[in-house]
Motif scaffolding. Structure first.
Motif, PDB file in Angstrom:
ATOM      1  N   TRP A  21       0.771  -1.129  -0.058  1.00  0.00           N
ATOM      2  CA  TRP A  21       0.119   0.094  -0.106  1.00  0.00           C
ATOM      3  C   TRP A  21       0.798   1.255  -0.068  1.00  0.00           C
ATOM      4  CZ3 TRP A  21      -3.767  -2.489   4.221  1.00  0.00           C
ATOM      5  CH2 TRP A  21      -4.773  -3.075   3.491  1.00  0.00           C
ATOM      6  N   PHE A  22       1.900   1.484   0.723  1.00  0.00           N
ATOM      7  CA  PHE A  22       2.771   2.403   0.831  1.00  0.00           C
ATOM      8  C   PHE A  22       3.209   2.587  -0.959  1.00  0.00           C
ATOM      9  CE2 PHE A  22       4.382   1.493   5.428  1.00  0.00           C
ATOM     10  CZ  PHE A  22       3.175   2.375   6.021  1.00  0.00           C
ATOM     11  N   GLU A  23       3.811   1.707  -1.563  1.00  0.00           N
ATOM     12  CA  GLU A  23       3.928   1.764  -2.779  1.00  0.00           C
ATOM     13  C   GLU A  23       3.051   2.276  -3.823  1.00  0.00           C
ATOM     14  OE1 GLU A  23       6.978   1.427  -6.024  1.00  0.00           O
ATOM     15  OE2 GLU A  23       7.175   0.970  -3.768  1.00  0.00           O
ATOM     16  N   GLN A  24       1.940   2.019  -3.463  1.00  0.00           N
ATOM     17  CA  GLN A  24       0.614   2.324  -4.204  1.00  0.00           C
ATOM     18  C   GLN A  24       0.270   3.891  -3.860  1.00  0.00           C
ATOM     19  OE1 GLN A  24      -2.220  -0.537  -3.680  1.00  0.00           O
ATOM     20  NE2 GLN A  24      -1.396  -2.160  -5.118  1.00  0.00           N
ATOM     21  N   GLY A  25       0.823   4.540  -2.730  1.00  0.00           N
ATOM     22  CA  GLY A  25       0.549   5.761  -2.408  1.00  0.00           C
ATOM     23  C   GLY A  25      -0.345   5.924  -1.431  1.00  0.00           C
ATOM     24  N   TYR A  26      -0.899   4.837  -0.652  1.00  0.00           N
ATOM     25  CA  TYR A  26      -1.575   4.970   0.580  1.00  0.00           C
ATOM     26  C   TYR A  26      -0.739   5.415   1.579  1.00  0.00           C
ATOM     27  CZ  TYR A  26      -5.266   2.113  -1.919  1.00  0.00           C
ATOM     28  OH  TYR A  26      -6.017   1.742  -2.713  1.00  0.00           O
ATOM     29  N   TRP A  28      -1.360   6.570   6.247  1.00  0.00           N
ATOM     30  CA  TRP A  28      -2.011   6.363   7.341  1.00  0.00           C
ATOM     31  C   TRP A  28      -3.156   7.370   7.720  1.00  0.00           C
ATOM     32  CZ3 TRP A  28      -2.150   1.734   9.613  1.00  0.00           C
ATOM     33  CH2 TRP A  28      -1.011   1.152   9.600  1.00  0.00           C
ATOM     34  N   ASN A  29      -4.203   7.136   7.958  1.00  0.00           N
ATOM     35  CA  ASN A  29      -5.509   8.120   8.137  1.00  0.00           C
ATOM     36  C   ASN A  29      -5.120   9.012   9.404  1.00  0.00           C
ATOM     37  OD1 ASN A  29      -5.914   6.780  10.464  1.00  0.00           O
ATOM     38  ND2 ASN A  29      -8.199   6.446   9.636  1.00  0.00           N
ATOM     39  N   GLY A  30      -5.887  10.008   9.625  1.00  0.00           N
ATOM     40  CA  GLY A  30      -5.578  10.991  10.748  1.00  0.00           C
ATOM     41  C   GLY A  30      -5.285  10.250  12.091  1.00  0.00           C
ATOM     42  N   ASN A  31      -6.233   9.205  12.313  1.00  0.00           N
ATOM     43  CA  ASN A  31      -6.266   8.467  13.619  1.00  0.00           C
ATOM     44  C   ASN A  31      -5.145   7.829  14.072  1.00  0.00           C
ATOM     45  OD1 ASN A  31      -8.816   9.747  14.113  1.00  0.00           O
ATOM     46  ND2 ASN A  31      -9.783   8.048  13.393  1.00  0.00           N
ATOM     47  N   ASN A  32      -4.161   7.261  12.997  1.00  0.00           N
ATOM     48  CA  ASN A  32      -3.370   6.348  13.105  1.00  0.00           C
ATOM     49  C   ASN A  32      -1.805   6.655  12.764  1.00  0.00           C
ATOM     50  OD1 ASN A  32      -5.067   4.257  14.019  1.00  0.00           O
ATOM     51  ND2 ASN A  32      -5.460   3.506  12.045  1.00  0.00           N
ATOM     52  N   GLN A  33      -1.906   7.908  11.785  1.00  0.00           N
ATOM     53  CA  GLN A  33      -0.581   8.450  11.491  1.00  0.00           C
ATOM     54  C   GLN A  33       0.203   8.944  12.816  1.00  0.00           C
ATOM     55  OE1 GLN A  33      -1.147  11.803   8.786  1.00  0.00           O
ATOM     56  NE2 GLN A  33      -2.157  13.170  10.433  1.00  0.00           N
ATOM     57  N   ASP A  34       1.573   8.743  12.406  1.00  0.00           N
ATOM     58  CA  ASP A  34       2.629   9.139  13.487  1.00  0.00           C
ATOM     59  C   ASP A  34       2.884  10.532  13.279  1.00  0.00           C
ATOM     60  OD1 ASP A  34       5.793   8.057  14.347  1.00  0.00           O
ATOM     61  OD2 ASP A  34       4.675   9.375  15.285  1.00  0.00           O
ATOM     62  N   CYS A  52      -3.871  -6.973  17.017  1.00  0.00           N
ATOM     63  CA  CYS A  52      -4.581  -6.464  15.398  1.00  0.00           C
ATOM     64  C   CYS A  52      -4.193  -7.337  14.645  1.00  0.00           C
ATOM     65  CB  CYS A  52      -4.340  -5.051  15.208  1.00  0.00           C
ATOM     66  SG  CYS A  52      -5.097  -3.672  16.631  1.00  0.00           S
ATOM     67  N   ARG A  53      -5.079  -7.762  13.731  1.00  0.00           N
ATOM     68  CA  ARG A  53      -4.796  -8.785  12.569  1.00  0.00           C
ATOM     69  C   ARG A  53      -5.340  -8.207  11.498  1.00  0.00           C
ATOM     70  NH1 ARG A  53      -1.795  -9.359  16.031  1.00  0.00           N
ATOM     71  NH2 ARG A  53      -0.951 -11.402  16.923  1.00  0.00           N
ATOM     72  N   GLN A  54      -6.143  -7.016  11.450  1.00  0.00           N
ATOM     73  CA  GLN A  54      -7.115  -6.824  10.257  1.00  0.00           C
ATOM     74  C   GLN A  54      -6.354  -5.274   9.831  1.00  0.00           C
ATOM     75  OE1 GLN A  54     -10.637  -6.521  12.136  1.00  0.00           O
ATOM     76  NE2 GLN A  54     -11.197  -8.756  11.164  1.00  0.00           N
ATOM     77  N   LEU A  55      -5.817  -5.127   8.644  1.00  0.00           N
ATOM     78  CA  LEU A  55      -5.311  -3.889   8.019  1.00  0.00           C
ATOM     79  C   LEU A  55      -6.216  -3.528   6.946  1.00  0.00           C
ATOM     80  CD1 LEU A  55      -1.482  -4.621   7.690  1.00  0.00           C
ATOM     81  CD2 LEU A  55      -2.808  -2.649   8.989  1.00  0.00           C
ATOM     82  N   SER A  56      -6.756  -2.100   6.800  1.00  0.00           N
ATOM     83  CA  SER A  56      -7.645  -1.676   5.927  1.00  0.00           C
ATOM     84  C   SER A  56      -7.124  -0.346   5.085  1.00  0.00           C
ATOM     85  CB  SER A  56      -9.121  -1.752   6.411  1.00  0.00           C
ATOM     86  OG  SER A  56      -9.985  -1.042   5.755  1.00  0.00           O
ATOM     87  N   VAL A  57      -7.715  -0.684   3.960  1.00  0.00           N
ATOM     88  CA  VAL A  57      -7.588   0.820   3.218  1.00  0.00           C
ATOM     89  C   VAL A  57      -9.026   1.400   2.681  1.00  0.00           C
ATOM     90  CG1 VAL A  57      -5.081   0.451   2.559  1.00  0.00           C
ATOM     91  CG2 VAL A  57      -7.018  -0.521   1.167  1.00  0.00           C
ATOM     92  N   SER A  58      -9.157   2.546   2.231  1.00  0.00           N
ATOM     93  CA  SER A  58     -10.278   3.026   1.609  1.00  0.00           C
ATOM     94  C   SER A  58     -10.067   3.572   0.354  1.00  0.00           C
ATOM     95  CB  SER A  58     -10.901   4.160   2.675  1.00  0.00           C
ATOM     96  OG  SER A  58      -9.987   5.083   2.558  1.00  0.00           O
ATOM     97  N   ASP A  59     -11.160   3.867  -0.287  1.00  0.00           N
ATOM     98  CA  ASP A  59     -10.846   4.544  -1.782  1.00  0.00           C
ATOM     99  C   ASP A  59     -10.664   5.880  -1.504  1.00  0.00           C
ATOM    100  OD1 ASP A  59     -13.232   5.508  -0.567  1.00  0.00           O
ATOM    101  OD2 ASP A  59     -14.564   4.751  -2.215  1.00  0.00           O
ATOM    102  N   GLU A  60     -10.392   6.440  -0.275  1.00  0.00           N
ATOM    103  CA  GLU A  60      -9.446   7.700  -0.077  1.00  0.00           C
ATOM    104  C   GLU A  60      -8.154   7.497   0.312  1.00  0.00           C
ATOM    105  OE1 GLU A  60     -11.737   9.095   3.286  1.00  0.00           O
ATOM    106  OE2 GLU A  60     -13.664   9.534   2.150  1.00  0.00           O
ATOM    107  N   LYS A  61      -7.437   6.399  -0.192  1.00  0.00           N
ATOM    108  CA  LYS A  61      -6.071   6.533  -0.022  1.00  0.00           C
ATOM    109  C   LYS A  61      -5.759   6.312   1.492  1.00  0.00           C
ATOM    110  CE  LYS A  61      -4.711   5.869  -4.277  1.00  0.00           C
ATOM    111  NZ  LYS A  61      -4.042   4.586  -4.774  1.00  0.00           N
ATOM    112  N   SER A  62      -6.727   6.000   2.254  1.00  0.00           N
ATOM    113  CA  SER A  62      -6.300   5.984   3.869  1.00  0.00           C
ATOM    114  C   SER A  62      -5.890   4.578   4.220  1.00  0.00           C
ATOM    115  CB  SER A  62      -7.231   6.688   4.498  1.00  0.00           C
ATOM    116  OG  SER A  62      -7.233   8.057   4.343  1.00  0.00           O
ATOM    117  N   ILE A  63      -4.987   4.387   4.994  1.00  0.00           N
ATOM    118  CA  ILE A  63      -4.659   3.158   5.710  1.00  0.00           C
ATOM    119  C   ILE A  63      -4.929   2.981   7.145  1.00  0.00           C
ATOM    120  CG2 ILE A  63      -3.016   1.313   6.341  1.00  0.00           C
ATOM    121  CD1 ILE A  63      -0.948   2.414   4.089  1.00  0.00           C
ATOM    122  N   TYR A  64      -5.765   2.163   7.732  1.00  0.00           N
ATOM    123  CA  TYR A  64      -6.038   2.175   9.204  1.00  0.00           C
ATOM    124  C   TYR A  64      -6.128   0.737   9.709  1.00  0.00           C
ATOM    125  CZ  TYR A  64     -10.421   2.198   6.631  1.00  0.00           C
ATOM    126  OH  TYR A  64     -11.565   1.758   5.589  1.00  0.00           O
TER     127      TYR A  64
END
Length: 208
Positions: A21-26, A28-34, A52-64
């Motif tokens: 996902w990093f390579e694709q430009g995603y 971290w969203n505001g709640n999880n970013q450092d 935690c074992r569930q990683l997710s992305v949205s169509d807004e290019k956010s990872i959480y």
């Protein structure tokens, strides 16, 4: 909002999904970013450590990620996710090996003073011992761009010997340090993360 939720089982899988996902430009969203460090490729090993074992992305290019696996909908398993990435991007098949194995493969590939076939023949027992299939290794040695070998990131764990002489390893239960006599059940992570949890009672060792 459309989202993709990937279920992983190991720290290596957690990191691999994030790398894609990093390579694709995603990001971290505001709640999880450092936000204090401003680090783009931040893996949140702490979240994996805490269960935690569930990683997710949205169509807004956010990872959480979902705390303690809170997502109850359909998830994509890691193997299915990586297979789809390979199909979509025509990715090379990548095998991760130890530094010593990688160095030996480079030596065979260079085949100094002899033919490549000769070098492969002399190293037949070693090639078989790698355990990823002779065909893939031979294609790699012959410079097939569809096959790659990378050095696996070295992981570590904490260990100590208790009063009975039993070797124990640190693990986490719902974010709380605990212990186990099983190496496979121990908390493993890159050295930087492991050092955060070392005390005078625990020693650091490499995890295979």
């Amino acid at each position: 909002m459309t989202e993709t939720v990937v279920h992983v089982t190991t720290l290596e899988q957690w990191k691999s999904v994030l790398d894609v996902w990093f390579e694709q430009g995603y990001k971290w969203n505001g709640n999880n970013q450092d936000s204090q460090q401003g680090r783009f490729k931040y893996y949140y090993y702490e979240a994996f450590r805490d269960g935690c074992r569930q990683l997710s992305v949205s169509d807004e290019k956010s990872i959480y990620f979902y705390g303690i696996n809170g997502y109850k909908g359909k998830t994509t398993e890691y193997s299915e996710f990586m297979a789809q990435q390979k199909e979509d991007n025509k990715m090379a098949t990548v095998y991760e090996v130890s530094q010593s194995v990688f160095d030996e493969l480079q030596r065979i590939k260079a085949h100094e003073g002899m033919s490549l076939i000769g070098a492969i023949t002399l190293s037949a027992a070693f090639i078989k011992s790698i355990g990823v299939g002779n065909k893939a290794i031979l294609r790699y040695l012959a410079d097939d761009p569809a096959i790659e070998f990378n050095v696996k990131e070295q992981l570590y764990r904490l260990w100590r010997v208790d009063d009975t002489g039993t070797k124990s390893h640190m693990k986490f239960v719902l974010g709380t340090p605990d212990w186990t006599t099983s190496e496979t059940g121990a908390f493993t992570a890159p050295l930087e993360e492991i050092k955060k949890w070392q005390t005078p009672a625990w020693e650091i060792e490499k995890a295979d």
